[in-house]
Design an enzyme around this catalytic site. Sequence first.
Site, PDB file in Angstrom:
ATOM      1  N   TYR A 159      -2.770   6.894 -10.208  1.00 13.68           N
ATOM      2  CA  TYR A 159      -1.587   6.382 -10.923  1.00 13.68           C
ATOM      3  C   TYR A 159      -1.351   7.176 -12.203  1.00 13.68           C
ATOM      4  O   TYR A 159      -0.209   7.457 -12.582  1.00 13.68           O
ATOM      5  CB  TYR A 159      -1.759   4.903 -11.297  1.00 13.68           C
ATOM      6  CG  TYR A 159      -1.747   3.962 -10.134  1.00 13.68           C
ATOM      7  CD1 TYR A 159      -0.559   3.603  -9.510  1.00 13.68           C
ATOM      8  CD2 TYR A 159      -2.935   3.409  -9.651  1.00 13.68           C
ATOM      9  CE1 TYR A 159      -0.550   2.741  -8.432  1.00 13.68           C
ATOM     10  CE2 TYR A 159      -2.932   2.547  -8.581  1.00 13.68           C
ATOM     11  CZ  TYR A 159      -1.744   2.215  -7.974  1.00 13.68           C
ATOM     12  OH  TYR A 159      -1.740   1.356  -6.904  1.00 13.68           O
ATOM     13  N   ASP A 216      -8.487   6.317  -6.097  1.00 12.60           N
ATOM     14  CA  ASP A 216      -7.982   4.955  -5.932  1.00 12.60           C
ATOM     15  C   ASP A 216      -7.033   4.532  -7.059  1.00 12.60           C
ATOM     16  O   ASP A 216      -5.907   4.104  -6.792  1.00 12.60           O
ATOM     17  CB  ASP A 216      -9.179   3.997  -5.848  1.00 12.60           C
ATOM     18  CG  ASP A 216      -8.769   2.591  -5.439  1.00 12.60           C
ATOM     19  OD1 ASP A 216      -7.808   2.456  -4.657  1.00 12.60           O
ATOM     20  OD2 ASP A 216      -9.405   1.625  -5.900  1.00 12.60           O
ATOM     21  N   SER A 257      -2.879  -5.024  13.531  1.00 12.10           N
ATOM     22  CA  SER A 257      -4.157  -5.457  12.975  1.00 12.10           C
ATOM     23  C   SER A 257      -5.267  -5.250  13.995  1.00 12.10           C
ATOM     24  O   SER A 257      -5.025  -5.332  15.207  1.00 12.10           O
ATOM     25  CB  SER A 257      -4.075  -6.951  12.621  1.00 12.10           C
ATOM     26  OG  SER A 257      -5.341  -7.437  12.223  1.00 12.10           O
ATOM     27  N   PHE A 315      -3.801  -6.034   0.015  1.00  9.18           N
ATOM     28  CA  PHE A 315      -2.529  -5.550  -0.534  1.00  9.18           C
ATOM     29  C   PHE A 315      -1.357  -5.918   0.383  1.00  9.18           C
ATOM     30  O   PHE A 315      -0.318  -6.406  -0.069  1.00  9.18           O
ATOM     31  CB  PHE A 315      -2.610  -4.034  -0.744  1.00  9.18           C
ATOM     32  CG  PHE A 315      -1.392  -3.452  -1.402  1.00  9.18           C
ATOM     33  CD1 PHE A 315      -0.993  -3.865  -2.664  1.00  9.18           C
ATOM     34  CD2 PHE A 315      -0.641  -2.471  -0.767  1.00  9.18           C
ATOM     35  CE1 PHE A 315       0.131  -3.316  -3.280  1.00  9.18           C
ATOM     36  CE2 PHE A 315       0.488  -1.927  -1.365  1.00  9.18           C
ATOM     37  CZ  PHE A 315       0.868  -2.351  -2.626  1.00  9.18           C
ATOM     38  N   ALA A 316      -1.549  -5.724   1.688  1.00  9.12           N
ATOM     39  CA  ALA A 316      -0.465  -6.029   2.632  1.00  9.12           C
ATOM     40  C   ALA A 316      -0.091  -7.512   2.572  1.00  9.12           C
ATOM     41  O   ALA A 316       1.092  -7.865   2.530  1.00  9.12           O
ATOM     42  CB  ALA A 316      -0.886  -5.646   4.054  1.00  9.12           C
ATOM     43  N   LEU A 358      -3.941   1.136   5.360  1.00 10.55           N
ATOM     44  CA  LEU A 358      -5.339   1.138   5.821  1.00 10.55           C
ATOM     45  C   LEU A 358      -6.229   1.809   4.775  1.00 10.55           C
ATOM     46  O   LEU A 358      -5.720   2.507   3.882  1.00 10.55           O
ATOM     47  CB  LEU A 358      -5.426   1.950   7.120  1.00 10.55           C
ATOM     48  CG  LEU A 358      -4.690   1.384   8.339  1.00 10.55           C
ATOM     49  CD1 LEU A 358      -4.598   2.441   9.439  1.00 10.55           C
ATOM     50  CD2 LEU A 358      -5.393   0.128   8.842  1.00 10.55           C
ATOM     51  N   ARG A 391     -14.211   0.873  -0.524  1.00 13.56           N
ATOM     52  CA  ARG A 391     -13.855   1.763  -1.636  1.00 13.56           C
ATOM     53  C   ARG A 391     -15.080   2.508  -2.196  1.00 13.56           C
ATOM     54  O   ARG A 391     -14.925   3.580  -2.773  1.00 13.56           O
ATOM     55  CB  ARG A 391     -13.151   0.977  -2.756  1.00 13.56           C
ATOM     56  CG  ARG A 391     -11.696   0.664  -2.436  1.00 13.56           C
ATOM     57  CD  ARG A 391     -11.048  -0.155  -3.538  1.00 13.56           C
ATOM     58  NE  ARG A 391      -9.594  -0.102  -3.497  1.00 13.56           N
ATOM     59  CZ  ARG A 391      -8.813  -0.870  -2.749  1.00 13.56           C
ATOM     60  NH1 ARG A 391      -9.354  -1.763  -1.949  1.00 13.56           N
ATOM     61  NH2 ARG A 391      -7.504  -0.739  -2.785  1.00 13.56           N
ATOM     62  N   LYS A 411      -0.930   5.116  -1.133  1.00 11.47           N
ATOM     63  CA  LYS A 411      -1.661   6.075  -1.940  1.00 11.47           C
ATOM     64  C   LYS A 411      -3.156   5.872  -1.777  1.00 11.47           C
ATOM     65  O   LYS A 411      -3.553   4.734  -1.502  1.00 11.47           O
ATOM     66  CB  LYS A 411      -1.282   6.009  -3.421  1.00 11.47           C
ATOM     67  CG  LYS A 411      -1.195   4.617  -4.054  1.00 11.47           C
ATOM     68  CD  LYS A 411      -2.349   3.671  -4.117  1.00 11.47           C
ATOM     69  CE  LYS A 411      -3.690   4.028  -4.645  1.00 11.47           C
ATOM     70  NZ  LYS A 411      -4.646   2.893  -4.664  1.00 11.47           N
TER      71      LYS A 411
HETATM   72  P1  NDP Z   1      -8.248  -4.090   2.318  1.00 14.28           P
HETATM   73  O1  NDP Z   1      -9.668  -3.776   2.603  1.00 14.28           O
HETATM   74  O2  NDP Z   1      -7.929  -5.422   1.745  1.00 14.28           O
HETATM   75  O3  NDP Z   1      -7.371  -3.930   3.645  1.00 14.28           O
HETATM   76  C1  NDP Z   1      -7.555  -2.862   4.533  1.00 14.28           C
HETATM   77  C2  NDP Z   1      -7.226  -3.333   5.942  1.00 14.28           C
HETATM   78  O4  NDP Z   1      -7.311  -2.191   6.793  1.00 14.28           O
HETATM   79  C3  NDP Z   1      -8.216  -4.334   6.508  1.00 14.28           C
HETATM   80  O5  NDP Z   1      -7.901  -5.660   6.175  1.00 14.28           O
HETATM   81  C4  NDP Z   1      -8.085  -4.082   8.000  1.00 14.28           C
HETATM   82  O6  NDP Z   1      -6.908  -4.766   8.448  1.00 14.28           O
HETATM   83  C5  NDP Z   1      -7.772  -2.595   8.084  1.00 14.28           C
HETATM   84  N1  NDP Z   1      -8.964  -1.820   8.474  1.00 14.28           N
HETATM   85  C6  NDP Z   1      -9.083  -1.114   9.637  1.00 14.28           C
HETATM   86  N2  NDP Z   1     -10.279  -0.524   9.708  1.00 14.28           N
HETATM   87  C7  NDP Z   1     -10.959  -0.849   8.600  1.00 14.28           C
HETATM   88  C8  NDP Z   1     -12.269  -0.539   8.122  1.00 14.28           C
HETATM   89  N3  NDP Z   1     -13.116   0.240   8.821  1.00 14.28           N
HETATM   90  N4  NDP Z   1     -12.654  -1.053   6.929  1.00 14.28           N
HETATM   91  C9  NDP Z   1     -11.812  -1.827   6.213  1.00 14.28           C
HETATM   92  N5  NDP Z   1     -10.562  -2.153   6.612  1.00 14.28           N
HETATM   93  C10 NDP Z   1     -10.126  -1.669   7.803  1.00 14.28           C
HETATM   94  O7  NDP Z   1      -7.706  -2.913   1.364  1.00 14.28           O
HETATM   95  P2  NDP Z   1      -6.409  -2.874   0.456  1.00 14.28           P
HETATM   96  O8  NDP Z   1      -5.356  -3.685   1.070  1.00 14.28           O
HETATM   97  O9  NDP Z   1      -6.782  -3.127  -0.944  1.00 14.28           O
HETATM   98  O10 NDP Z   1      -6.036  -1.290   0.531  1.00 14.28           O
HETATM   99  C11 NDP Z   1      -5.448  -0.709   1.684  1.00 14.28           C
HETATM  100  C12 NDP Z   1      -4.686   0.549   1.274  1.00 14.28           C
HETATM  101  O11 NDP Z   1      -3.654   0.194   0.370  1.00 14.28           O
HETATM  102  C13 NDP Z   1      -5.521   1.614   0.566  1.00 14.28           C
HETATM  103  O12 NDP Z   1      -5.082   2.891   0.929  1.00 14.28           O
HETATM  104  C14 NDP Z   1      -5.204   1.403  -0.900  1.00 14.28           C
HETATM  105  O13 NDP Z   1      -5.332   2.585  -1.680  1.00 14.28           O
HETATM  106  C15 NDP Z   1      -3.767   0.947  -0.828  1.00 14.28           C
HETATM  107  N6  NDP Z   1      -3.420   0.065  -1.966  1.00 14.28           N
HETATM  108  C16 NDP Z   1      -2.298   0.349  -2.676  1.00 14.28           C
HETATM  109  C17 NDP Z   1      -1.942  -0.408  -3.746  1.00 14.28           C
HETATM  110  C18 NDP Z   1      -0.698  -0.109  -4.512  1.00 14.28           C
HETATM  111  O14 NDP Z   1      -0.450  -0.753  -5.514  1.00 14.28           O
HETATM  112  N7  NDP Z   1       0.112   0.829  -4.068  1.00 14.28           N
HETATM  113  C19 NDP Z   1      -2.759  -1.556  -4.174  1.00 14.28           C
HETATM  114  C20 NDP Z   1      -3.885  -1.815  -3.319  1.00 14.28           C
HETATM  115  C21 NDP Z   1      -4.197  -1.014  -2.261  1.00 14.28           C
HETATM  116  P3  NDP Z   1      -6.925  -5.652   9.786  1.00 14.28           P
HETATM  117  O15 NDP Z   1      -8.005  -6.662   9.589  1.00 14.28           O
HETATM  118  O16 NDP Z   1      -5.584  -6.223   9.873  1.00 14.28           O
HETATM  119  O17 NDP Z   1      -7.228  -4.700  10.911  1.00 14.28           O
END
Ligand code: NDP
Length: 384
Positions: free
Chosen positions: A231, A227, A80, A58-59, A120, A214, A143
């Site tokens: 919405y 999740d 990160s 998402f980021a 996160l 998830r 969220k």
């Molecule tokens: P991802 O798994 O793609 O990204 C999560 C990131 O968190 C990882 O890439 C990592 O970043 C970091 N991280 C740190 N510890 C952990 C761990 N133990 N397991 C996994 N990841 C870890 O998830 P999303 O980007 O899809 O979701 C992240 C958040 O954003 C959630 O809360 C989700 O609900 C929210 N979201 C919101 C949306 C919206 O439309 N508002 C849409 C999608 C998600 P790094 O490698 O940089 O450390």
Amino acid sequence: MDRRTLLAATPVLAAAGTAAAQPAAPALVGRPMPKLEQPEPLPPDRRVGFAVVGLGKFALNQILPAMGECRKARLAAVVSGDPAKGARIAAQHGAPRHYTYENFDEVARDLAVQVVYVILPNVFHRPFTERALRAGKHVLCEKPLATTAADARAMIAAARSADRWLMTAYRAQYEGFNREAIRRARSGELGPLRLITSDHGRPVKPEDPADEWRIRQALSGGGSLHDVGVYAVNAMRYLSGEEPAEAFATIASDPADPRFREVEDRVAWQFRMPSGLLTQGSTSYSYRETKRLTVFGEKATLRMDPATDYDLRRMWLAPEGETETEILLPLRNQFAAMMDHMAESVLENRAPRTPGEEGLRDLLAIEAIHESARTGRWVRVPPV
Ligand code: NDP
């Protein structure tokens, strides 16, 4: 007769022969400011600096690209667990600093960072928010705000005692179609509201790294409801302007499906609102991607499908006795609008439209839904 004598004797030819008669060459000139269709951007050094925490799907796909469309927010740092990725993303997006989870607390001395944006897995929302508040930063948190209402309450209390703003990143509430739906639903244009329905779900795919966590309760804090169902819960509240009084729900998950060993799949629920309005929602981690809502009023029905997509929103209005017509609106970047709103809260020192309490209210409703599914009874949704 030589050429000069001929020109003098012939007025038309004489005029044509002088420089003054040539049509004037168009000049390059500055013009006053045109009427702007969008608010003017702040110069970069006056924008609010954001540190984006967690460089996941998402980021990287939505939030960092949207920074380029912000007028009041700018990227000041990324955080990160993977320093090489952090350095690469910081360079690509022009962020002056990158931090890891280990050295993040140094951000307290980084005056370029005013807001920490937590993206996160859900279980880290509370601890990272508290860490950012301790570093003296405002927090924008994805969220669901937390995995439990108790955690959300603790985050709100921490923000209050740190004297910093906490905002729940509910992008739909900063998006033009949803703002227009709120206006029409609450202005009486649809007549008294009778029922709101909303369905939000998608197939969860554990082979996608973004879905791995998830389906793990310890990381997500819940299944489809936390999740994506959130919405629908949020839309029922923002469209009606009411808080659910009671919830009734059923949850179903196929025990043979390995995705649902720890988290739920399908949830169907109803809310009774204080005015008598009923709402009906569903969410799932196993049905086709769906993001829709319908507001049934006595005078008209308003429908959105998709209602909360990243790139597309569509809306239709069907007044009583008439055929449905589509309402066309410009599609603007909802992520940029949301981040600019947080920046405005900081610049103008005023509460964001979706503060921590907005995330807490949804978690209270989600917990009532879970309790109803467990007990088979209507469950009162407690107030904030
Ligand atoms: P991802 O798994 O793609 O990204 C999560 C990131 O968190 C990882 O890439 C990592 O970043 C970091 N991280 C740190 N510890 C952990 C761990 N133990 N397991 C996994 N990841 C870890 O998830 P999303 O980007 O899809 O979701 C992240 C958040 O954003 C959630 O809360 C989700 O609900 C929210 N979201 C919101 C949306 C919206 O439309 N508002 C849409 C999608 C998600 P790094 O490698 O940089 O450390």
